[in-house]
Enzyme design. Structure first.
Site, PDB file in Angstrom:
ATOM      1  N   ARG A  45     -82.762  15.214 -28.009  1.00  0.00           N
ATOM      2  CA  ARG A  45     -81.602  15.164 -28.847  1.00  0.00           C
ATOM      3  C   ARG A  45     -80.380  14.637 -28.108  1.00  0.00           C
ATOM      4  O   ARG A  45     -79.398  14.257 -28.706  1.00  0.00           O
ATOM      5  CB  ARG A  45     -81.292  16.586 -29.357  1.00  0.00           C
ATOM      6  CG  ARG A  45     -82.225  17.035 -30.450  1.00  0.00           C
ATOM      7  CD  ARG A  45     -82.017  18.504 -30.775  1.00  0.00           C
ATOM      8  NE  ARG A  45     -83.020  19.288 -30.072  1.00  0.00           N
ATOM      9  CZ  ARG A  45     -83.077  20.613 -30.154  1.00  0.00           C
ATOM     10  NH1 ARG A  45     -82.178  21.284 -30.835  1.00  0.00           N
ATOM     11  NH2 ARG A  45     -84.024  21.274 -29.543  1.00  0.00           N
ATOM     12  N   GLY A  46     -80.469  14.606 -26.784  1.00  0.00           N
ATOM     13  CA  GLY A  46     -79.288  14.353 -25.952  1.00  0.00           C
ATOM     14  C   GLY A  46     -78.581  13.030 -26.157  1.00  0.00           C
ATOM     15  O   GLY A  46     -77.405  12.902 -25.821  1.00  0.00           O
ATOM     16  N   GLU A 101     -81.209   6.666 -23.573  1.00  0.00           N
ATOM     17  CA  GLU A 101     -81.393   8.022 -23.040  1.00  0.00           C
ATOM     18  C   GLU A 101     -80.042   8.571 -22.571  1.00  0.00           C
ATOM     19  O   GLU A 101     -79.135   7.806 -22.226  1.00  0.00           O
ATOM     20  CB  GLU A 101     -82.416   7.940 -21.885  1.00  0.00           C
ATOM     21  CG  GLU A 101     -82.619   9.183 -21.063  1.00  0.00           C
ATOM     22  CD  GLU A 101     -83.267  10.348 -21.782  1.00  0.00           C
ATOM     23  OE1 GLU A 101     -82.789  10.703 -22.875  1.00  0.00           O
ATOM     24  OE2 GLU A 101     -84.216  10.937 -21.239  1.00  0.00           O
ATOM     25  N   ASP A 105     -83.018  11.869 -14.722  1.00  0.00           N
ATOM     26  CA  ASP A 105     -82.953  12.901 -13.685  1.00  0.00           C
ATOM     27  C   ASP A 105     -84.145  12.679 -12.734  1.00  0.00           C
ATOM     28  O   ASP A 105     -84.049  11.881 -11.810  1.00  0.00           O
ATOM     29  CB  ASP A 105     -82.985  14.258 -14.392  1.00  0.00           C
ATOM     30  CG  ASP A 105     -82.793  15.438 -13.465  1.00  0.00           C
ATOM     31  OD1 ASP A 105     -82.081  15.323 -12.479  1.00  0.00           O
ATOM     32  OD2 ASP A 105     -83.377  16.508 -13.745  1.00  0.00           O
ATOM     33  N   LYS A 133     -78.966  10.339 -12.136  1.00  0.00           N
ATOM     34  CA  LYS A 133     -78.842  11.141 -10.905  1.00  0.00           C
ATOM     35  C   LYS A 133     -79.903  10.622  -9.934  1.00  0.00           C
ATOM     36  O   LYS A 133     -80.995  11.201  -9.840  1.00  0.00           O
ATOM     37  CB  LYS A 133     -79.136  12.607 -11.191  1.00  0.00           C
ATOM     38  CG  LYS A 133     -78.205  13.305 -12.149  1.00  0.00           C
ATOM     39  CD  LYS A 133     -78.615  14.781 -12.214  1.00  0.00           C
ATOM     40  CE  LYS A 133     -78.070  15.466 -13.416  1.00  0.00           C
ATOM     41  NZ  LYS A 133     -78.594  16.844 -13.569  1.00  0.00           N
ATOM     42  N   PHE A 154     -75.227  19.768 -12.676  1.00  0.00           N
ATOM     43  CA  PHE A 154     -75.671  19.986 -14.052  1.00  0.00           C
ATOM     44  C   PHE A 154     -74.510  19.664 -14.983  1.00  0.00           C
ATOM     45  O   PHE A 154     -73.437  20.247 -14.877  1.00  0.00           O
ATOM     46  CB  PHE A 154     -76.161  21.417 -14.276  1.00  0.00           C
ATOM     47  CG  PHE A 154     -76.988  21.509 -15.515  1.00  0.00           C
ATOM     48  CD1 PHE A 154     -78.336  21.162 -15.482  1.00  0.00           C
ATOM     49  CD2 PHE A 154     -76.416  21.866 -16.726  1.00  0.00           C
ATOM     50  CE1 PHE A 154     -79.097  21.190 -16.653  1.00  0.00           C
ATOM     51  CE2 PHE A 154     -77.179  21.901 -17.884  1.00  0.00           C
ATOM     52  CZ  PHE A 154     -78.521  21.564 -17.843  1.00  0.00           C
ATOM     53  N   VAL A 155     -74.721  18.707 -15.880  1.00  0.00           N
ATOM     54  CA  VAL A 155     -73.624  18.229 -16.729  1.00  0.00           C
ATOM     55  C   VAL A 155     -73.881  18.536 -18.203  1.00  0.00           C
ATOM     56  O   VAL A 155     -75.027  18.725 -18.625  1.00  0.00           O
ATOM     57  CB  VAL A 155     -73.381  16.713 -16.535  1.00  0.00           C
ATOM     58  CG1 VAL A 155     -72.903  16.412 -15.131  1.00  0.00           C
ATOM     59  CG2 VAL A 155     -74.617  15.904 -16.875  1.00  0.00           C
ATOM     60  N   ASP A 161     -76.591  19.043 -23.505  1.00  0.00           N
ATOM     61  CA  ASP A 161     -76.443  20.493 -23.681  1.00  0.00           C
ATOM     62  C   ASP A 161     -76.767  21.292 -22.432  1.00  0.00           C
ATOM     63  O   ASP A 161     -77.430  20.817 -21.514  1.00  0.00           O
ATOM     64  CB  ASP A 161     -77.390  20.972 -24.783  1.00  0.00           C
ATOM     65  CG  ASP A 161     -78.843  20.995 -24.305  1.00  0.00           C
ATOM     66  OD1 ASP A 161     -79.347  19.928 -23.896  1.00  0.00           O
ATOM     67  OD2 ASP A 161     -79.456  22.077 -24.292  1.00  0.00           O
TER      68      ASP A 161
HETATM   69  P1  IMP Z   1     -86.134  13.597 -16.429  1.00  0.00           P
HETATM   70  O1  IMP Z   1     -87.464  13.459 -17.087  1.00  0.00           O
HETATM   71  O2  IMP Z   1     -86.176  14.582 -15.286  1.00  0.00           O
HETATM   72  O3  IMP Z   1     -85.511  12.289 -16.010  1.00  0.00           O
HETATM   73  O4  IMP Z   1     -85.241  14.349 -17.447  1.00  0.00           O
HETATM   74  C1  IMP Z   1     -84.337  13.817 -18.290  1.00  0.00           C
HETATM   75  C2  IMP Z   1     -83.893  14.907 -19.239  1.00  0.00           C
HETATM   76  O5  IMP Z   1     -83.568  16.122 -18.549  1.00  0.00           O
HETATM   77  C3  IMP Z   1     -82.624  14.488 -19.925  1.00  0.00           C
HETATM   78  O6  IMP Z   1     -82.894  13.778 -21.100  1.00  0.00           O
HETATM   79  C4  IMP Z   1     -81.984  15.829 -20.211  1.00  0.00           C
HETATM   80  O7  IMP Z   1     -82.475  16.341 -21.424  1.00  0.00           O
HETATM   81  C5  IMP Z   1     -82.432  16.735 -19.100  1.00  0.00           C
HETATM   82  N1  IMP Z   1     -81.374  16.856 -18.079  1.00  0.00           N
HETATM   83  C6  IMP Z   1     -81.399  16.352 -16.829  1.00  0.00           C
HETATM   84  N2  IMP Z   1     -80.259  16.626 -16.172  1.00  0.00           N
HETATM   85  C7  IMP Z   1     -79.489  17.319 -17.039  1.00  0.00           C
HETATM   86  C8  IMP Z   1     -78.153  17.878 -16.947  1.00  0.00           C
HETATM   87  O8  IMP Z   1     -77.446  17.780 -15.926  1.00  0.00           O
HETATM   88  N3  IMP Z   1     -77.699  18.494 -18.071  1.00  0.00           N
HETATM   89  C9  IMP Z   1     -78.435  18.622 -19.205  1.00  0.00           C
HETATM   90  N4  IMP Z   1     -79.671  18.103 -19.327  1.00  0.00           N
HETATM   91  C10 IMP Z   1     -80.197  17.466 -18.255  1.00  0.00           C
END
Ligand code: IMP
Length: 178
Positions: A45-46, A101, A105, A133, A154-155, A161
């Site tokens: 949803r982000g 996206e 992360d 990140k 953490f943002v 959210d």
């Molecule tokens: P990845 O698969 O680890 O790259 O995760 C990406 C997802 O993790 C993002 O779409 C977010 O939903 C969540 N996420 C990663 N970092 C944060 C943060 O700092 N705040 C909130 N959600 C995060």
């Protein structure tokens, strides 16, 4: 469950986000200027706030579709499995596609989603993330366009959210526990 108290420190202003989106959209239009119709795919949803602002700056013929992916951590984060909870409504074979996206992360989500969509044979497939990140990366993935590289914080805000809260902040803030 009691929540640990926290405050949110502003990290990226709404004005800075808007200015960055204008620049990114000029680059996206340069890339897809000849498209007959670009399918803009928001990851739920982000990305819902980002995609709303992005498409209004994109002077291109577009369609919007959504996909929801969820990753489940087990003991080792690097073996995380990404699941598709909601797939696209439309077919993308032969189409130009831009995946949108909120944050990259570890990279697992966008890596998995772009491989899945690539297997459907789109004409062109590109990705954009508002935030990245890089220090958290576990798989070798870099989106084609990034709004801002940020440190390992953490943002929240601008669609993003913390336990489903703070999505409605107009800026990006970092969570600081008090
Ligand atoms: P990845 O698969 O680890 O790259 O995760 C990406 C997802 O993790 C993002 O779409 C977010 O939903 C969540 N996420 C990663 N970092 C944060 C943060 O700092 N705040 C909130 N959600 C995060």
């Amino acid at each position: 469950m009691t929540e640990r108290p926290y405050v949110i420190d502003e990290m990226i202003t709404a004005k800075a986000i808007a200015a960055r989106i204008e620049t990114l959209c000029r680059e996206i239009v340069a890339e897809f200027g000849d498209t007959d119709k670009l399918v803009v795919v928001g990851l739920l949803r982000g990305s819902f706030v980002f995609i709303a602002d992005l498409v209004r700056e994109l002077d291109l013929p577009i369609e919007v579709d959504f996909l929801e992916a969820s990753s489940y951590g087990d003991a080792t984060e690097s073996s995380r499995e990404v699941r598709i909870l909601k797939d696209l409504r439309g077919a993308i074979e032969g189409r130009d596609v831009l995946v949108v996206e909120d944050i990259v992360d570890t990279g697992h989500t966008l890596n998995h989603v772009t491989h899945l969509l690539a297997s459907r044979n789109p004409a062109r497939l590109k990705s954009i993330a508002l935030l990245d990140k890089p220090s958290r990366r576990e798989v070798d993935y870099r989106a084609d366009w990034i709004g801002f590289d940020i440190p390992d914080e953490f943002v929240v805000g601008y669609g993003i959210d913390f336990a489903q809260r703070n999505r409605n902040l107009p800026y990006i803030g970092k969570v600081r526990f008090t």
